[in-house]
Enzyme design. Sequence first.
Site, mmCIF file in Angstrom:
data_model
loop_
_atom_site.group_PDB
_atom_site.id
_atom_site.type_symbol
_atom_site.label_atom_id
_atom_site.label_comp_id
_atom_site.label_asym_id
_atom_site.label_seq_id
_atom_site.Cartn_x
_atom_site.Cartn_y
_atom_site.Cartn_z
ATOM 1 N N HIS A 1 0.847 -1.197 0.000
ATOM 2 C CA HIS A 1 0.000 0.000 0.000
ATOM 3 C C HIS A 1 0.885 1.250 0.000
ATOM 4 C CE1 HIS A 1 -3.764 -2.232 1.689
ATOM 5 N NE2 HIS A 1 -2.911 -3.092 1.209
ATOM 6 N N TRP B 1 -1.188 -6.878 -6.890
ATOM 7 C CA TRP B 1 -1.426 -5.951 -8.010
ATOM 8 C C TRP B 1 -0.189 -5.144 -8.360
ATOM 9 C CZ3 TRP B 1 -4.021 -5.906 -12.102
ATOM 10 C CH2 TRP B 1 -4.374 -4.735 -12.803
ATOM 11 N N SER C 1 2.923 -6.107 -8.078
ATOM 12 C CA SER C 1 3.835 -6.987 -8.816
ATOM 13 C C SER C 1 3.356 -7.154 -10.249
ATOM 14 C CB SER C 1 3.926 -8.353 -8.125
ATOM 15 O OG SER C 1 4.589 -8.216 -6.889
ATOM 16 N N GLU D 1 4.041 -3.956 -12.217
ATOM 17 C CA GLU D 1 5.480 -3.781 -12.462
ATOM 18 C C GLU D 1 5.955 -4.739 -13.554
ATOM 19 O OE1 GLU D 1 6.010 -2.536 -7.773
ATOM 20 O OE2 GLU D 1 6.841 -4.425 -8.464
ATOM 21 N N ASP E 1 -7.300 -10.059 -3.874
ATOM 22 C CA ASP E 1 -7.599 -9.809 -5.292
ATOM 23 C C ASP E 1 -6.753 -10.662 -6.247
ATOM 24 O OD1 ASP E 1 -5.283 -8.557 -4.377
ATOM 25 O OD2 ASP E 1 -5.401 -6.952 -5.845
ATOM 26 N N GLN E 2 -5.879 -11.521 -5.700
ATOM 27 C CA GLN E 2 -4.853 -12.147 -6.547
ATOM 28 C C GLN E 2 -5.423 -13.039 -7.651
ATOM 29 O OE1 GLN E 2 -2.502 -13.929 -3.449
ATOM 30 N NE2 GLN E 2 -2.078 -11.942 -2.529
HETATM 31 N N1 UDP Z 1 8.894 -6.030 -3.629
HETATM 32 C C1 UDP Z 1 10.212 -5.617 -3.670
HETATM 33 N N2 UDP Z 1 11.185 -6.517 -3.451
HETATM 34 C C2 UDP Z 1 10.961 -7.823 -3.217
HETATM 35 C C3 UDP Z 1 9.614 -8.262 -3.206
HETATM 36 C C4 UDP Z 1 8.608 -7.340 -3.431
HETATM 37 O O1 UDP Z 1 10.488 -4.435 -3.898
HETATM 38 O O2 UDP Z 1 11.913 -8.565 -3.020
HETATM 39 C C5 UDP Z 1 7.841 -5.031 -3.825
HETATM 40 C C6 UDP Z 1 7.184 -5.150 -5.180
HETATM 41 O O3 UDP Z 1 7.958 -4.430 -6.127
HETATM 42 C C7 UDP Z 1 5.820 -4.557 -4.934
HETATM 43 C C8 UDP Z 1 5.554 -4.846 -3.464
HETATM 44 O O4 UDP Z 1 6.807 -5.214 -2.886
HETATM 45 O O5 UDP Z 1 5.828 -3.162 -5.164
HETATM 46 C C9 UDP Z 1 4.593 -5.992 -3.266
HETATM 47 O O6 UDP Z 1 3.313 -5.568 -3.546
HETATM 48 P P1 UDP Z 1 2.241 -6.537 -4.178
HETATM 49 O O7 UDP Z 1 0.994 -5.759 -4.387
HETATM 50 O O8 UDP Z 1 2.788 -7.210 -5.370
HETATM 51 O O9 UDP Z 1 2.034 -7.686 -3.094
HETATM 52 P P2 UDP Z 1 1.796 -7.687 -1.486
HETATM 53 O O10 UDP Z 1 3.135 -7.581 -0.888
HETATM 54 O O11 UDP Z 1 0.917 -6.529 -1.158
HETATM 55 O O12 UDP Z 1 1.164 -9.018 -1.254
#
Ligand code: UDP
Length: 460
Positions: A17, A369, A371, A374, A390-391
């Site tokens: 977030h 979302w 990931s 990106e 939401d995955q």
């Molecule tokens: N991320 C990162 N390095 C890592 C793993 C994840 O910078 O080794 C970042 C990724 O780029 C993304 C965030 O962590 O911006 C993860 O957000 P996402 O919505 O994909 O998943 P959540 O962590 O909320 O389940």
Amino acid sequence: MSPRPHFLVLTFPFQGHIAPALRLARRLLAAAPDALVTFSTTEAAHSRMFPAKPDDGGAEVPDDDEVGGRLEFLPFSDGTVAGYVRTGDPGAFNAYMARFHAAGARSVAGIVDAFAARGRPVSRVVYTLLLPWAADVARERGVPSALYWIQPVAVFAIYYHYFHGQDGVITEHRHDPSFVVELPGLAPQTIGDLPSFLTESTDPSNMFHSVFTGIRDLIETLDKESPKATVLANTCQEFELASLAAVGAHDVLPVGPVLPSGDESGIIKQDDAEYMEWLDAKPENSVVYVSFGSLASMAREQLDELLRGLEESGRPYLFVIRKDVKVALAEVEAEMMGRLKNGIAVEWCDQVRVLSHTAVGCFVTHCGWNSVLESVASGVPMVCVPRLSDQHMNAQLVVREWRVGVRAQVDDGGVLRAAEVRRCIDELMGNLEAAAEVRRMAGKWKRIAAEATAKGGSSD
Ligand code: UDP
């Protein structure tokens, strides 16, 4: 003279977030050269973003030269010292959320009032998921607000319709994952692909029940806005044309994918960047990047299957195994390192940098979302391993709508087996026509994302 535009950007203290909220804050500063932004998350998350140096004891918050001092970081209180701490107690998250709601609303109200008293009034409150009270605080003070929706608009539309009369059919069939539901304006979806909070968390005894009620409160508070509520969505028109039309009751403005435009601060800090040198030495499109985001835990059995599948794929891989996952699987570290033949493991990396490295050929992802966005923006095909929230919907977009990935099938116990890992990687990286087609599509959606966010693009 009217005061300068001043955005108060509020976010829940999770990495997934904070990252999109901070990226939006920087977008606002770039788009409005006279604007000020105050970025605010909880005190505990703030001190992880800006850890105190051992010698001076105080947190060092950057004075952001890049944006001429127009970005300020000011935390709010969630009524706790340490924030949400994962424990074995299944009621811990809901208990935390109750405090977060009460204390958060009080603290943010104080911040808005203090800015007004200092002659720097907040002109727009921008808030992410799980802070529905932010809209109420703003409305009570006559300050306009905007929700920043950090999941696909398809998911927003499902929540919207669920809380506008479509709950019956979902509740009735919530234990039947293959049952197909049709919601107004949206493609048919199986129950199993709907946001899990609508099928698993409606019962007060569920450990994430407060997410369900938080979303209900959010939809209710948006309905109270007059004129219509403003929703900024981290997606673009081209990604989700039909879903954008399915929530006509609100002004949903796609502004994404909002990607980093400067140094990122997050609550999880990075390993040294040796993995970049390792990537530099690998051929183009040869590396499998594996990460399940900032929150997901992993059972020992799953970790073993993944590692075996990666090794058997015969391709080099970069595997993110977070420190907390290692700690939870106490025996893993030493033993596992010995089993990494073709790959390397890191506790955290700069994912955006990794995904934009030419050596990376596919991404095994839980489909958070951020990931997904990106990866699409970098043109990297995905092996989708969705779990909750939401995955599953995000994986639908990747596989069915954009055709830039494959969905990995798990067994009856929910475990992704080694053979399936290998099959999915081969499908995306092998020599068959299917792999070439996915790469073509990935290139196409990368261009679309770049055009949408460029000057004059649909998200500008
Ligand atoms: N991320 C990162 N390095 C890592 C793993 C994840 O910078 O080794 C970042 C990724 O780029 C993304 C965030 O962590 O911006 C993860 O957000 P996402 O919505 O994909 O998943 P959540 O962590 O909320 O389940």
